[in-house]
Design a protein around this motif. Sequence first.
Motif, PDB file in Angstrom:
ATOM      1  N   MET A 154       0.839  -1.199   0.000  1.00 42.39           N
ATOM      2  CA  MET A 154       0.000   0.000   0.000  1.00 42.39           C
ATOM      3  C   MET A 154       0.875   1.250   0.000  1.00 42.39           C
ATOM      4  SD  MET A 154      -2.866   1.061   2.734  1.00 42.39           S
ATOM      5  CE  MET A 154      -3.877   2.481   2.469  1.00 42.39           C
ATOM      6  N   PRO A 155       0.571   2.197  -0.872  1.00 38.27           N
ATOM      7  CA  PRO A 155       1.379   3.418  -0.877  1.00 38.27           C
ATOM      8  C   PRO A 155       1.241   4.160   0.455  1.00 38.27           C
ATOM      9  CG  PRO A 155      -0.172   3.349  -2.732  1.00 38.27           C
ATOM     10  CD  PRO A 155      -0.553   2.265  -1.810  1.00 38.27           C
TER      11      PRO A 155
ATOM     12  N   HIS B 143      -9.853  14.842  -6.844  1.00 31.65           N
ATOM     13  CA  HIS B 143      -9.441  14.243  -5.569  1.00 31.65           C
ATOM     14  C   HIS B 143      -9.148  12.766  -5.803  1.00 31.65           C
ATOM     15  CE1 HIS B 143     -10.947  12.443  -1.517  1.00 31.65           C
ATOM     16  NE2 HIS B 143      -9.648  12.680  -1.442  1.00 31.65           N
ATOM     17  N   ILE B 144      -7.953  12.337  -5.395  1.00 37.77           N
ATOM     18  CA  ILE B 144      -7.555  10.938  -5.610  1.00 37.77           C
ATOM     19  C   ILE B 144      -7.026  10.339  -4.306  1.00 37.77           C
ATOM     20  CG2 ILE B 144      -5.839   9.441  -6.751  1.00 37.77           C
ATOM     21  CD1 ILE B 144      -5.995  11.361  -9.161  1.00 37.77           C
ATOM     22  N   HIS B 145      -7.484   9.130  -3.994  1.00 37.04           N
ATOM     23  CA  HIS B 145      -6.897   8.333  -2.909  1.00 37.04           C
ATOM     24  C   HIS B 145      -6.556   6.988  -3.518  1.00 37.04           C
ATOM     25  CE1 HIS B 145      -6.288   6.054   0.724  1.00 37.04           C
ATOM     26  NE2 HIS B 145      -6.454   7.124   1.470  1.00 37.04           N
ATOM     27  N   LEU B 146      -5.284   6.611  -3.476  1.00 39.55           N
ATOM     28  CA  LEU B 146      -4.860   5.389  -4.167  1.00 39.55           C
ATOM     29  C   LEU B 146      -5.342   4.115  -3.480  1.00 39.55           C
ATOM     30  CD1 LEU B 146      -1.193   6.214  -5.254  1.00 39.55           C
ATOM     31  CD2 LEU B 146      -3.273   6.329  -6.625  1.00 39.55           C
TER      32      LEU B 146
ATOM     33  N   ARG C 146      -8.835   4.132 -14.906  1.00 42.38           N
ATOM     34  CA  ARG C 146     -10.005   4.944 -14.572  1.00 42.38           C
ATOM     35  C   ARG C 146      -9.879   6.345 -15.148  1.00 42.38           C
ATOM     36  NH1 ARG C 146     -13.134   5.454  -9.426  1.00 42.38           N
ATOM     37  NH2 ARG C 146     -11.921   3.714  -8.667  1.00 42.38           N
ATOM     38  N   LEU C 147      -8.630   6.862 -15.112  1.00 37.02           N
ATOM     39  CA  LEU C 147      -8.421   8.238 -15.564  1.00 37.02           C
ATOM     40  C   LEU C 147      -7.129   8.333 -16.361  1.00 37.02           C
ATOM     41  CD1 LEU C 147      -9.079  11.320 -15.450  1.00 37.02           C
ATOM     42  CD2 LEU C 147      -7.768  11.394 -13.323  1.00 37.02           C
ATOM     43  N   ALA C 148      -7.202   9.052 -17.464  1.00 27.11           N
ATOM     44  CA  ALA C 148      -6.002   9.366 -18.239  1.00 27.11           C
ATOM     45  C   ALA C 148      -5.920  10.881 -18.370  1.00 27.11           C
ATOM     46  CB  ALA C 148      -6.072   8.717 -19.614  1.00 27.11           C
TER      47      ALA C 148
ATOM     48  N   THR D   2       2.984  14.795 -21.914  1.00 28.78           N
ATOM     49  CA  THR D   2       3.123  13.788 -20.866  1.00 28.78           C
ATOM     50  C   THR D   2       1.764  13.155 -20.630  1.00 28.78           C
ATOM     51  OG1 THR D   2       4.898  15.018 -19.795  1.00 28.78           O
ATOM     52  CG2 THR D   2       3.695  13.438 -18.427  1.00 28.78           C
ATOM     53  N   THR D   3       1.753  11.838 -20.502  1.00 30.21           N
ATOM     54  CA  THR D   3       0.505  11.124 -20.253  1.00 30.21           C
ATOM     55  C   THR D   3       0.599  10.415 -18.910  1.00 30.21           C
ATOM     56  OG1 THR D   3       0.306  10.730 -22.620  1.00 30.21           O
ATOM     57  CG2 THR D   3      -1.107   9.414 -21.172  1.00 30.21           C
ATOM     58  N   ILE D   4      -0.463  10.532 -18.114  1.00 24.26           N
ATOM     59  CA  ILE D   4      -0.509   9.851 -16.827  1.00 24.26           C
ATOM     60  C   ILE D   4      -1.755   8.972 -16.794  1.00 24.26           C
ATOM     61  CG2 ILE D   4      -0.765  10.164 -14.326  1.00 24.26           C
ATOM     62  CD1 ILE D   4       0.863  12.751 -14.623  1.00 24.26           C
ATOM     63  N   TYR D   5      -1.554   7.695 -16.518  1.00 27.96           N
ATOM     64  CA  TYR D   5      -2.673   6.765 -16.370  1.00 27.96           C
ATOM     65  C   TYR D   5      -2.845   6.436 -14.900  1.00 27.96           C
ATOM     66  CZ  TYR D   5      -2.298   5.680 -21.406  1.00 27.96           C
ATOM     67  OH  TYR D   5      -2.267   5.739 -22.776  1.00 27.96           O
ATOM     68  N   LEU D   6      -4.086   6.369 -14.469  1.00 26.59           N
ATOM     69  CA  LEU D   6      -4.380   5.988 -13.086  1.00 26.59           C
ATOM     70  C   LEU D   6      -5.327   4.790 -13.091  1.00 26.59           C
ATOM     71  CD1 LEU D   6      -4.518   6.465  -9.988  1.00 26.59           C
ATOM     72  CD2 LEU D   6      -6.426   8.022 -10.436  1.00 26.59           C
ATOM     73  N   ALA D   7      -4.930   3.729 -12.378  1.00 25.95           N
ATOM     74  CA  ALA D   7      -5.788   2.541 -12.278  1.00 25.95           C
ATOM     75  C   ALA D   7      -5.840   2.088 -10.821  1.00 25.95           C
ATOM     76  CB  ALA D   7      -5.242   1.410 -13.140  1.00 25.95           C
ATOM     77  N   GLY D   8      -6.922   1.439 -10.459  1.00 18.68           N
ATOM     78  CA  GLY D   8      -7.001   0.758  -9.160  1.00 18.68           C
ATOM     79  C   GLY D   8      -7.198   1.638  -7.940  1.00 18.68           C
TER      80      GLY D   8
END
Length: 281
Positions: free
Chosen positions: A1-2, A71-74, A95-97, A109-115
């Motif tokens: 977990m981060p 707002h993001i919580h990993l 979920r988000l690019a 720059t590309t950032i992908y967010l998953a999970g």
Amino acid sequence: MPEGHTIHRHARLQRRHLVGKRVAAWSPQGRFADGAARLDGGTVRDIRAVGKHLFYEWGTSDGTATGELLHIHLGLFGKFRTFVDEPPAPTEGTRLALRTIEGEDAAGTTIYLAGATVVDIVSPPEEEAIRGRLGPDPLDRKADPSRFVAAMRRRRLPIGEALLDQKAISGIGNVYRAEMLFRAGLDPDTPAADLTEDQVMGLWDDAVTLLRLGEKSGRIVTVEPADVGRRSRGRLPRDEQRYVYKRHDRPCHRCGTPIVMWTPRSRTIWGCPTCQGLARA
Ligand SMILES: [Zn+2]
């Protein structure tokens, strides 16, 4: 977990790429399609981390504040992937690019967010409300540790569990709590309220030291190099990076006693029976 250091590191690194830029936003997985449509084409004004939360202050295409924040919580499994050149296609679970909108000849720059556990849009008062529920963050230079001290004085629960309470101190996860308690020579089963104020402040100061190191390097290395006969923290072999976390049955770096593990409530903890005077050992 981060843990908190990872979140602050993401904020610092992503600021470099995104702040002041217009970005395209979309949801390859579709679950954040409406939110992404609201962000698409806007400007990122700032990125802030607090505890394990990230807030992206959004602006219109000309940079005026929109009063909306991403707002993001990993959570346990959230993961960012950043590509400064042509990115691969996003995975199904993305979920988000986000992709910076550059001139014709730059890929952006590309950032992908998953999970991630939380991906939503909040207002400034909602950001304040989330912050208000969190304890002081050791990576926040303006944090007030007296709130942490006061929270510990009130709690009868074991210090090992109290350290994971994000309302008491934010950003500490399972690795840091086990390592901090070893470094302090404290039995994780000790009731938080039984610690002296100096002991609690010592934990705070050590959290500041360790999380800052972690934020810089992107890794959790808690061992003092001298304890493993080394000169520096760089390039320590895996087993020499931490004192106790996931080192059960291995000899303690300081005294050679085998490290033990146990599971109070739900999260497993590790400790040295000798260095921490474990009552249960
Ligand atoms: Zn030991």
